[in-house]
Motif scaffolding. Structure first.
Motif, PDB file in Angstrom:
ATOM      1  N   GLY A  63      27.071 -19.215 -20.236  1.00 29.19           N
ATOM      2  CA  GLY A  63      26.007 -19.514 -19.292  1.00 29.19           C
ATOM      3  C   GLY A  63      26.472 -19.558 -17.854  1.00 29.19           C
ATOM      4  O   GLY A  63      25.848 -20.198 -17.009  1.00 29.19           O
ATOM      5  N   ILE A  64      27.595 -18.921 -17.602  1.00 24.42           N
ATOM      6  CA  ILE A  64      28.165 -18.889 -16.243  1.00 24.42           C
ATOM      7  C   ILE A  64      27.897 -17.518 -15.622  1.00 24.42           C
ATOM      8  O   ILE A  64      28.027 -16.477 -16.289  1.00 24.42           O
ATOM      9  N   LYS A  65      27.563 -17.519 -14.345  1.00 24.69           N
ATOM     10  CA  LYS A  65      27.356 -16.252 -13.638  1.00 24.69           C
ATOM     11  C   LYS A  65      28.711 -15.586 -13.406  1.00 24.69           C
ATOM     12  O   LYS A  65      29.600 -16.180 -12.777  1.00 24.69           O
ATOM     13  N   PRO A  66      28.895 -14.371 -13.895  1.00 26.48           N
ATOM     14  CA  PRO A  66      30.197 -13.699 -13.724  1.00 26.48           C
ATOM     15  C   PRO A  66      30.517 -13.453 -12.249  1.00 26.48           C
ATOM     16  O   PRO A  66      29.631 -13.119 -11.457  1.00 26.48           O
ATOM     17  N   ALA A  67      31.795 -13.680 -11.890  1.00 22.14           N
ATOM     18  CA  ALA A  67      32.216 -13.388 -10.518  1.00 22.14           C
ATOM     19  C   ALA A  67      32.043 -11.903 -10.230  1.00 22.14           C
ATOM     20  O   ALA A  67      31.640 -11.507  -9.134  1.00 22.14           O
ATOM     21  N   VAL A  68      32.369 -11.073 -11.226  1.00 23.65           N
ATOM     22  CA  VAL A  68      32.147  -9.625 -11.143  1.00 23.65           C
ATOM     23  C   VAL A  68      31.459  -9.216 -12.436  1.00 23.65           C
ATOM     24  O   VAL A  68      32.029  -9.358 -13.522  1.00 23.65           O
ATOM     25  N   GLU A 125      44.535   5.457 -20.199  1.00 24.32           N
ATOM     26  CA  GLU A 125      44.561   4.271 -21.049  1.00 24.32           C
ATOM     27  C   GLU A 125      44.491   2.993 -20.210  1.00 24.32           C
ATOM     28  O   GLU A 125      43.844   2.011 -20.598  1.00 24.32           O
ATOM     29  N   GLN A 126      45.171   2.987 -19.046  1.00 21.24           N
ATOM     30  CA  GLN A 126      45.152   1.809 -18.180  1.00 21.24           C
ATOM     31  C   GLN A 126      43.760   1.578 -17.587  1.00 21.24           C
ATOM     32  O   GLN A 126      43.311   0.439 -17.459  1.00 21.24           O
ATOM     33  N   VAL A 127      43.069   2.663 -17.219  1.00 19.89           N
ATOM     34  CA  VAL A 127      41.708   2.544 -16.699  1.00 19.89           C
ATOM     35  C   VAL A 127      40.792   1.978 -17.782  1.00 19.89           C
ATOM     36  O   VAL A 127      39.989   1.065 -17.540  1.00 19.89           O
ATOM     37  N   LYS A 128      40.954   2.528 -18.997  1.00 19.34           N
ATOM     38  CA  LYS A 128      40.135   2.071 -20.118  1.00 19.34           C
ATOM     39  C   LYS A 128      40.383   0.587 -20.405  1.00 19.34           C
ATOM     40  O   LYS A 128      39.439  -0.194 -20.611  1.00 19.34           O
ATOM     41  N   GLU A 129      41.650   0.187 -20.375  1.00 28.23           N
ATOM     42  CA  GLU A 129      42.006  -1.211 -20.622  1.00 28.23           C
ATOM     43  C   GLU A 129      41.429  -2.120 -19.536  1.00 28.23           C
ATOM     44  O   GLU A 129      40.927  -3.215 -19.821  1.00 28.23           O
ATOM     45  N   PHE A 130      41.499  -1.671 -18.279  1.00 27.22           N
ATOM     46  CA  PHE A 130      40.965  -2.456 -17.170  1.00 27.22           C
ATOM     47  C   PHE A 130      39.467  -2.703 -17.352  1.00 27.22           C
ATOM     48  O   PHE A 130      38.980  -3.833 -17.209  1.00 27.22           O
ATOM     49  N   LEU A 131      38.722  -1.651 -17.686  1.00 27.50           N
ATOM     50  CA  LEU A 131      37.272  -1.784 -17.839  1.00 27.50           C
ATOM     51  C   LEU A 131      36.915  -2.635 -19.052  1.00 27.50           C
ATOM     52  O   LEU A 131      35.964  -3.434 -19.016  1.00 27.50           O
ATOM     53  N   LEU A 132      37.683  -2.483 -20.144  1.00 23.02           N
ATOM     54  CA  LEU A 132      37.424  -3.299 -21.335  1.00 23.02           C
ATOM     55  C   LEU A 132      37.662  -4.773 -21.043  1.00 23.02           C
ATOM     56  O   LEU A 132      36.891  -5.640 -21.488  1.00 23.02           O
ATOM     57  N   LEU A 188      37.423  -6.217 -18.126  1.00 16.60           N
ATOM     58  CA  LEU A 188      36.343  -6.677 -17.255  1.00 16.60           C
ATOM     59  C   LEU A 188      35.084  -6.973 -18.075  1.00 16.60           C
ATOM     60  O   LEU A 188      34.383  -7.964 -17.837  1.00 16.60           O
ATOM     61  N   LYS A 189      34.824  -6.109 -19.072  1.00 24.38           N
ATOM     62  CA  LYS A 189      33.657  -6.314 -19.939  1.00 24.38           C
ATOM     63  C   LYS A 189      33.808  -7.602 -20.743  1.00 24.38           C
ATOM     64  O   LYS A 189      32.861  -8.389 -20.881  1.00 24.38           O
ATOM     65  N   LYS A 190      35.018  -7.844 -21.269  1.00 19.45           N
ATOM     66  CA  LYS A 190      35.258  -9.051 -22.064  1.00 19.45           C
ATOM     67  C   LYS A 190      35.049 -10.309 -21.223  1.00 19.45           C
ATOM     68  O   LYS A 190      34.425 -11.283 -21.671  1.00 19.45           O
ATOM     69  N   ILE A 191      35.561 -10.287 -19.978  1.00 24.74           N
ATOM     70  CA  ILE A 191      35.412 -11.451 -19.095  1.00 24.74           C
ATOM     71  C   ILE A 191      33.942 -11.690 -18.776  1.00 24.74           C
ATOM     72  O   ILE A 191      33.448 -12.834 -18.778  1.00 24.74           O
ATOM     73  N   THR A 192      33.220 -10.592 -18.504  1.00 22.49           N
ATOM     74  CA  THR A 192      31.783 -10.710 -18.204  1.00 22.49           C
ATOM     75  C   THR A 192      31.035 -11.293 -19.394  1.00 22.49           C
ATOM     76  O   THR A 192      30.219 -12.228 -19.254  1.00 22.49           O
ATOM     77  N   ASP A 193      31.292 -10.763 -20.592  1.00 17.71           N
ATOM     78  CA  ASP A 193      30.608 -11.240 -21.804  1.00 17.71           C
ATOM     79  C   ASP A 193      30.930 -12.709 -22.071  1.00 17.71           C
ATOM     80  O   ASP A 193      30.055 -13.494 -22.482  1.00 17.71           O
ATOM     81  N   PHE A 194      32.185 -13.081 -21.829  1.00 16.09           N
ATOM     82  CA  PHE A 194      32.604 -14.467 -22.064  1.00 16.09           C
ATOM     83  C   PHE A 194      31.872 -15.419 -21.121  1.00 16.09           C
ATOM     84  O   PHE A 194      31.397 -16.488 -21.519  1.00 16.09           O
ATOM     85  N   ASP A 195      31.783 -15.028 -19.843  1.00 14.97           N
ATOM     86  CA  ASP A 195      31.086 -15.876 -18.864  1.00 14.97           C
ATOM     87  C   ASP A 195      29.600 -15.997 -19.193  1.00 14.97           C
ATOM     88  O   ASP A 195      29.007 -17.087 -19.117  1.00 14.97           O
ATOM     89  N   ILE A 196      28.982 -14.873 -19.564  1.00 18.98           N
ATOM     90  CA  ILE A 196      27.549 -14.895 -19.902  1.00 18.98           C
ATOM     91  C   ILE A 196      27.306 -15.771 -21.121  1.00 18.98           C
ATOM     92  O   ILE A 196      26.336 -16.542 -21.181  1.00 18.98           O
ATOM     93  N   ALA A 197      28.202 -15.683 -22.115  1.00 12.57           N
ATOM     94  CA  ALA A 197      28.055 -16.481 -23.339  1.00 12.57           C
ATOM     95  C   ALA A 197      28.130 -17.977 -23.040  1.00 12.57           C
ATOM     96  O   ALA A 197      27.509 -18.798 -23.727  1.00 12.57           O
TER      97      ALA A 197
END
Length: 728
Positions: free
Chosen positions: A535-540, A515-522, A524-533
């Protein structure tokens, strides 16, 4: 507090003895000399049971007769022992190296003694050999320096090397006899000094410990051990062969050589992109600085099993690195293999009997240490491979092997000393403190964790590994084990980083749940999507596999340390009385440095007594007395200001001197470490109190940490020993 004054030892008749026997260049008890010549050191039992053994001389002194007698050869030696009635009640027979001499008396000459003693062990008990070497020569010189009228040890035994008794000239025999008499008289005088300083229970504990070796009752199952070793070696060879092929070695032997050689192994790590860990070589640095005082520290590869940086690589996120490191660890030093080989050697060279080699009071807090190249203190009991324990057999079909374990003794005593009422209530209501801690760590009810961890083993054996019950049991067992390590580790003032290291040393690695691995990846996905939305290049970038995997592996690798720190904080927040006790212990150190004395700890504040001006045989040794009269010694205790390695802030640092490998070294001590010393010492004091009373009815023959073991008649299995002395 227990006083050594007015104990039954005052009524004992003291008999001191010393044996001399044949030895040569390849047959001796000198561990250092034998290892230097590539010879496997003899255990005492192997030496005495060897066809080459020749008892040349016995010298003996009786406190009542006040004469020193001698006997040449085994026959005369036995007659002398019987003449002096060493088996008579209230007779304490003491030797300077009791485990050897009493084994000769009771196993080789077949003469039973009433009570066994040893001046080395008495010296440990009272603190003498905490400030000088344990050899008779060193002890006699130390006591001479303190003003005692003690003879100096001779050197005639060195001239006896390689000579059988019948080959010795009469003038040499006369010199040899005088040497033996002097040794016995030195030991006799030392014993007379030490015995009054020992409590009666201490003398009983020493005798019981010596009898584990001189009166063995266990046998060893040699065929079982041999089959176990062969399977272990075959399995390892097969695994090494597969790993060698993956590393590009066509020849398994070449791969073995690369594992054995530190430079070649370092090259393999470098091929995998891993920097080989290094550490300072103290001996090489000392040698270099003899030639040049300004020489920099000499660094060596840190490839030992207890080197934390190396041990961490065994848990590397890249499987090929972890496998390679584990292969080196197993190939060079397998504890299971070396211990099994030691068991086999004892079984095959001693007629199957198992003289238990335990060194009384070897550790600073008073616990046993290993001997004869074997440490039986941590034989698996509930989990892990129990083959070695199962190889210990009763002497015959009418007996069985049994043990009594003091459950959670250190956790209980720490709670008592610190008056940690919350934890005391867990014990008083029959709760499990390790599960209680696991509940605080993981937020799962204690009863659920306990039920899962204690699931029936026979039922579990019928389940596949992926069965929900098997998975739940493993998770609960792991959670309870982390709770246990937290109670036992964090209770002694460890930082989160040190606690993480302790877990590693105990082969426990904290891993994120699914569950912790799943939460970590989710996340990371949310942060990436937020940065892309925005117009910012995601740090990771979650969608960049290489970036995502590198970021994940770093988080995964750091999880153990971060989780250990979180658990450590939880412990400290839940156990405020314990953290206060650490501060009390820090204050006690400052008081001892100032030469003060007083009481502290426990419900009445008088569990322990400290004395910074305590004198031991004319030597000032600050120390703390436990309720049984045993002292924790801190010779040369001092305090100075120095910078903290982690924070750089100035702090008070306490240190004392200890004897290690025949040289003095500085040992640092602080409130949490003193707490550990006190509780470990108190735990073993309690265990010894139990053991000497059990020993009156069932001879105690083995200690496995908090467990006492023996072989007893099967017909007594269900006997209730309610007739034990109630006043004790």
């Amino acid at each position: 507090m227990v006083s050594p004054i007015d104990n039954p030892a005052k009524q004992l008749r003291l008999v001191t003895l010393d044996y001399e026997s044949y030895y040569d260049d390849t047959y001796s008890l000198s561990v250092r000399r034998n290892k230097a010549k590539g010879i496997e050191p003899y255990t005492y039992a192997e030496y005495v049971n060897s066809p080459k053994f020749e008892l040349q001389m016995l010298t003996l002194r009786d406190s009542q007769r006040e004469t020193t007698e001698y006997a040449l050869g085994a026959k005369q030696a036995k007659e002398l022992l019987l003449d002096y009635r060493v088996g008579e009640e209230n007779t304490l027979v003491v030797a300077h190296n009791g485990r050897f001499d009493h084994y000769v008396t009771e196993q080789y000459l077949k003469v039973r003694q009433w009570m066994n003693g040893c001046t080395i062990l008495m010296g440990r008990e009272v603190g003498l050999t905490r400030v000088c070497d344990e050899s008779l020569d060193a002890v006699s010189k130390f006591l001479q320096e303190q003003g005692y009228n003690i003879k100096s040890k001779g050197t005639a035994v060195a001239d006896a090397k390689g000579f059988h008794l019948h080959e010795m000239s009469q003038p040499f025999i006369e010199r040899y006899v005088q040497y033996g008499k002097d040794d016995t008289e030195i030991a006799h005088d030392v014993a007379k000094i030490l015995i009054p300083l020992c409590t009666w229970d201490a003398l009983r504990s020493i005798s019981m410990s010596l009898e584990m070796y001189s009166r063995p009752v266990f046998k060893l199952d040699a065929p079982l051990l041999r089959n176990y070793l062969n399977k272990m070696l075959d399995d390892r060879e097969e695994a090494l062969g597969r790993l060698g092929q993956r590393m590009g070695f066509a020849d398994t032997e070449e791969f073995h050589k690369s594992l054995r050689s530190a430079p070649k192994f370092a090259g393999l790590l470098e091929q995998l992109g891993v920097e080989p860990p290094r550490k300072e070589s103290v001996k090489k640095t000392e040698t270099a600085r003899k030639k040049n005082p300004d020489a920099p520290p000499v660094m060596d590869y840190a490839f030992a099993k207890d080197d934390l940086a190396f041990k961490a690589l065994a848990d590397h996120y890249r499987p090929e690195v972890a496998e390679l490191v584990k292969a080196r660890m197993e190939h060079n030093s397998s504890q299971a293999q070396s211990r099994t080989e030691a068991f086999i050697r004892i079984a095959e060279r001693g007629g199957g009997w198992f003289p238990v080699p335990l060194e009384y009071c070897r550790a600073h807090p008073g616990r046993y240490g290993g001997a004869d190249g074997l440490n039986v203190q941590n034989l698996p009991k509930r989990k892990g491979d129990k083959t070695l324990r199962e190889s210990i057999l009763p002497p015959d079909d009418d007996h069985e092997v049994g043990g009594a374990d003091s459950s959670q003794v250190e956790a209980r005593l720490l709670a008592y000393a610190a008056q940690e009422h919350m934890l005391l209530s867990v014990f008083s209501t029959g709760g499990d403190p390790y599960v209680y801690m696991a509940e605080k760590i993981y937020g799962i009810p204690a009863d659920k964790i306990r039920a899962g961890a204690k699931m029936d083993e026979e039922y579990l054996k019928t389940l596949p590994k992926d069965h929900p019950d098997a998975i739940w049991h493993f998770e609960c067992y792991t959670m309870r084990n982390v709770g246990k390590q937290t109670i036992l580790g964090s209770g002694y003032g460890m930082s989160g980083a040190t606690f993480a290291d302790r877990l590693k040393m105990d082969d426990t690695t904290l891993r994120p749940s699914h569950e912790q691995v799943k939460e970590f990846l989710l996340n990371l996905k949310k942060i990436t999507d937020f940065d892309i939305a925005r117009g910012i290049k995601p740090a990771v970038n979650f969608y960049n596999a290489e970036q995502r995997d590198d970021y994940f592996y770093k988080w995964y690798h750091d999880f153990h340390l971060n989780e250990a720190k979180r658990i450590n904080r939880i412990y400290r927040n839940e156990h405020t009385k314990t953290t206060a006790f650490w501060r009390t212990c820090e204050w006690v150190l400052s008081q001892m440095v100032a030469g003060e004395s007083g009481y502290f700890g426990g419900p009445d504040g008088k569990l322990f007594f400290y004395d910074g001006s305590r004198m031991v045989l004319g030597k000032k040794i600050p120390g703390i007395m436990l309720p049984n009269g045993y002292w924790l010694n801190y010779p040369g205790l001092k305090c100075k200001q120095e910078a903290d390695e982690r924070t750089g802030r100035m702090r008070l640092a306490y240190s004392y001197t200890v004897r290690k490998e025949r040289r003095w070294v500085t040992e640092y001590i602080y409130g949490g470490k003193l707490t550990e010393n006190l509780i470990q010492g108190l735990a073993f004091a309690l265990l010894k109190w139990q053991a000497v009373r059990i020993h009156d009815y069932v001879p105690v023959k083995l200690n496995v940490h908090d467990e006492w073991m023996s072989a007893y008649p099967k017909k007594h299995r269900a006997v209730s020993y309610t007739h034990l002395r109630a006043h004790e």
